[in-house]
Every structure is written in structure tokens, then in C-alpha cells.
Design an enzyme around this catalytic site. Structure first.
Site, short mmCIF file in Angstrom:
data_model
loop_
_atom_site.label_atom_id
_atom_site.label_comp_id
_atom_site.label_asym_id
_atom_site.label_seq_id
_atom_site.Cartn_x
_atom_site.Cartn_y
_atom_site.Cartn_z
N PRO A 140 0.86 -1.19 0.01
CA PRO A 140 -0.08 -0.01 -0.01
C PRO A 140 0.89 1.20 -0.03
O PRO A 140 1.86 1.48 0.68
CB PRO A 140 -0.53 -0.07 1.70
CG PRO A 140 0.18 -0.99 2.04
CD PRO A 140 1.26 -1.64 1.32
N GLU A 141 0.29 2.14 -0.80
CA GLU A 141 0.89 3.59 -0.91
C GLU A 141 -0.15 4.23 -0.32
O GLU A 141 -1.44 3.57 -0.24
CB GLU A 141 1.24 3.94 -1.97
CG GLU A 141 2.85 3.12 -2.47
CD GLU A 141 3.55 3.44 -3.42
OE1 GLU A 141 3.52 4.71 -4.03
OE2 GLU A 141 4.19 2.45 -4.22
N ARG A 159 16.41 -0.05 -4.61
CA ARG A 159 15.03 -0.10 -4.77
C ARG A 159 15.06 0.15 -6.29
O ARG A 159 15.65 0.99 -6.68
CB ARG A 159 13.78 0.78 -3.83
CG ARG A 159 14.28 0.39 -2.43
CD ARG A 159 13.03 1.06 -1.57
NE ARG A 159 11.96 0.26 -1.84
CZ ARG A 159 10.86 0.54 -1.48
NH1 ARG A 159 10.55 1.48 -0.86
NH2 ARG A 159 9.98 -0.43 -1.92
#
Length: 276
Positions: free
Chosen positions: A2-3, A265
Site C-alpha cells: 500500500p501507498e 530499490r
DNA sequence: ACCCTCACCTGCACGC
DNA sequence: TGCGTGCAGGTGAGGG
């Protein structure tokens, strides 16, 4: 998972599903889920609480109960809520179970166990170490283009990494940071303090637009194939312009989307549209 | 104060 | 089939 947009959808779904319910009993299956309190004390303090409203701050879900209690929930990577009948079996990834007053339970599953829950006083919510550290809400009045430009000026980190810093802006994660930079046509490798005022303005708009669109077109609660299980629907990756689209054509110019690593990332971007 | 890497966990997709 | 590797939408701790 989730963002900000996904958390927002979960919040809306929880609000429709469990608001005004009373918590009869709590079972903590994965003790490390709970911060600052023992699982026993946590369960005791939640027992009998009535859910008044559900809110969000950054990526935190705020479940407000009566008697000055608010449950902070962070889903991290894989936290997920389900609303099921009381007789439903507990699964091995289940970290906590909230038994409600209508013969249903709210189940919190988290197969990687990164998720976090913490009980706080509603009256002192803003002072908790979790929330007090957060930067402005992207949809809030404090998040102006001027503010963003000021923040950028003060940092030599790459703009992509800076956007992941929750103390600068709350709610962006790896997907929407990349998507916002694509929308603003800004190279993710640029140092934050190298952005011009007009680039900062574009980025400000990009952040707002990308998050806003995701919330609006996002997701809705669904009944699973098994009709008795309800949770929110995950939309999938196909709606992203660059995220996880390495090697595929840019939707704007047709160039090949590239993947690089920043701060360990993945970052996805279009080398042609995002030259600068 | 900043910046970087690692640690926290589990599971899945991939290549050999 | 099995095994090793890399990857995953997040953050916090600890080093320099």
C-alpha cells in the site's frame, strides 16, 4: 501493498464495513505485530471498544474508538484486512483477529509480518512518534509547490529517493514516486536541489494528479469467489505508466522503459521523456 | 544532520 | 523436481 491511494481505499472500505461496530475480543496471533504494549495489554485495552471512525495519515490507518483510544495500523508490504463470519478458520498468515458484536470478525493477515499496530490516545495522536514525524499530506493545504521547492533545495539526494522520505511528503512509495516523476518528465537520478522551480512545480502537480487518479479509479471492496469473504480489490499493475514496465514502450513516446536501482530499490522511467 | 546498507519476513518467478 | 538467486508496493536501526 500500500501507498497512499491503496491505504485510502482500505480506510473507505473499513469505514463502510466496521464503523459503529463494537470489538468484543481481540486475539493477537503474531505478538511482534503490536508495538509499545504487550499483546495481552493491547487486547485488554481494546476490549469493548466501539469503532467511531476510520481515518488515514500518510500510510497509517487510524481506527478511532470511544474512550480516547485510536488504533494505528501500518500495512507495510503485505498487511491486509478481511471481514468474515466468526466461524471462519484462522490462517497461518493471520496476525490479529478482532471479534465484533455482529458475529463477524475483522482479520488482519500479513504473510511477511512487517505490519505494525499500536494503540494510542486519540487526544495525543499527533504527538505519537509515528505521526509527528510525517511530512504534509499530498492533498492537504500545507503541501504547496512552494513547500516542495523548499524541501528540494535542502537536499542533495536523488529526487526519487527524496520522494520516498515520509518526513518530506507523506504517502508516496516506490510506485507513485516513479509515476509522479514520469508525469512531471523529471529524471529520477537528478539531485533534489538540482530541480528548477518550474520542475518542482511540475512535480508538485504530478504527485497530486497521480495520487488523485489512483484514489479515484482505484479499487473497491469485492466479495471473493467465496461470497463470505470480503476485502478490498487489488487493481494490479497494468494501470501504471512506468512501474514494472521495464522493456515495454513508453506510453508517451514509445521508447523503452528502463529499470535502475536507487537506494537498493527499483526505479522505472522513460530515458527519453525523463532526460532532465 | 545526512547518507548508505542491512535487517526484518515469506513467497514467488526464474534459470540451471 | 530441486536448488540457488533475485525480487517484492515499507521502514527503522546502526554504521560512517
Amino acid at each position: 501493498m500500500p501507498e497512499l491511494p491503496e491505504v485510502e481505499v482500505v480506510v473507505n472500505w473499513l469505514s463502510r464495513t466496521v464503523r459503529e461496530r463494537q470489538i468484543e475480543r481481540v486475539e493477537v496471533k503474531y505478538p511482534r505485530l503490536i508495538r509499545a504494549l504487550s499483546p495481552e495489554a493491547f487486547s485488554r485495552r481494546l476490549k469493548g471498544g466501539t469503532i467511531i471512525k476510520i481515518g488515514r495519515r500518510g500510510k497509517y490507518i487510524l481506527i478511532e474508538l470511544d474512550k480516547d483510544r485510536t488504533l494505528l495500523v501500518h500495512l507495510r508490504m503485505t498487511g491486509e484486512f478481511f471481514y468474515v463470519g466468526n466461524d471462519r478458520e484462522i490462517r497461518k498468515q493471520t496476525a490479529a483477529v478482532f471479534y465484533l458484536d455482529n458475529k463477524h470478525k475483522l482479520v488482519f493477515d500479513d504473510h511477511r509480518h512487517f505490519g505494525v499496530m499500536k494503540l494510542a490516545q486519540t487526544s495525543k495522536l499527533e504527538n505519537t512518534e509515528e505521526l509527528s514525524a510525517l511530512g504534509p499530506e499530498p492533498f492537504g493545504k500545507d503541501f504547496t509547490d512552494k513547500y516542495l521547492y523548499g524541501v528540494l533545495q535542502g537536499s542533495a539526494r536523488s529526487i526519487k529517493e527524496l520522494l520516498l522520505d515520509q518526513t518530506k511528503v507523506a504517502g508516496l512509495g516506490n510506485i507513485y514516486a516513479a509515476e509522479a516523476l514520469f508525469a512531471a518528465k523529471i529524471n529520477p537520478k537528478l539531485r533534489a536541489n538540482e530541480l528548477s522551480k518550474s520542475q518542482a512545480n511540475r512535480l508538485h502537480k504530478g504527485i497530486f494528479d497521480v495520487l488523485n487518479r489512483a484514489v479515484k479509479t482505484g479499487k473497491k471492496a469485492v466479495k471473493h469467489a467465496d461470497e463470505s469473504i470480503e476485502n478490498y480489490f487489488e487493481g494490479g499493475y497494468d494501470r501504471f505508466a512506468v512501474y514494472r514496465r521495464e522493456g515495454k514502450p513508453c506510453l508517451r513516446c514509445g521508447s523503452m522503459i528502463k529499470r535502475i536501482v536507487q537506494g537498493s530499490r527499483s526505479t522505472f522511467y522513460c530515458p527519453n521523456c525523463q532526460k532532465k
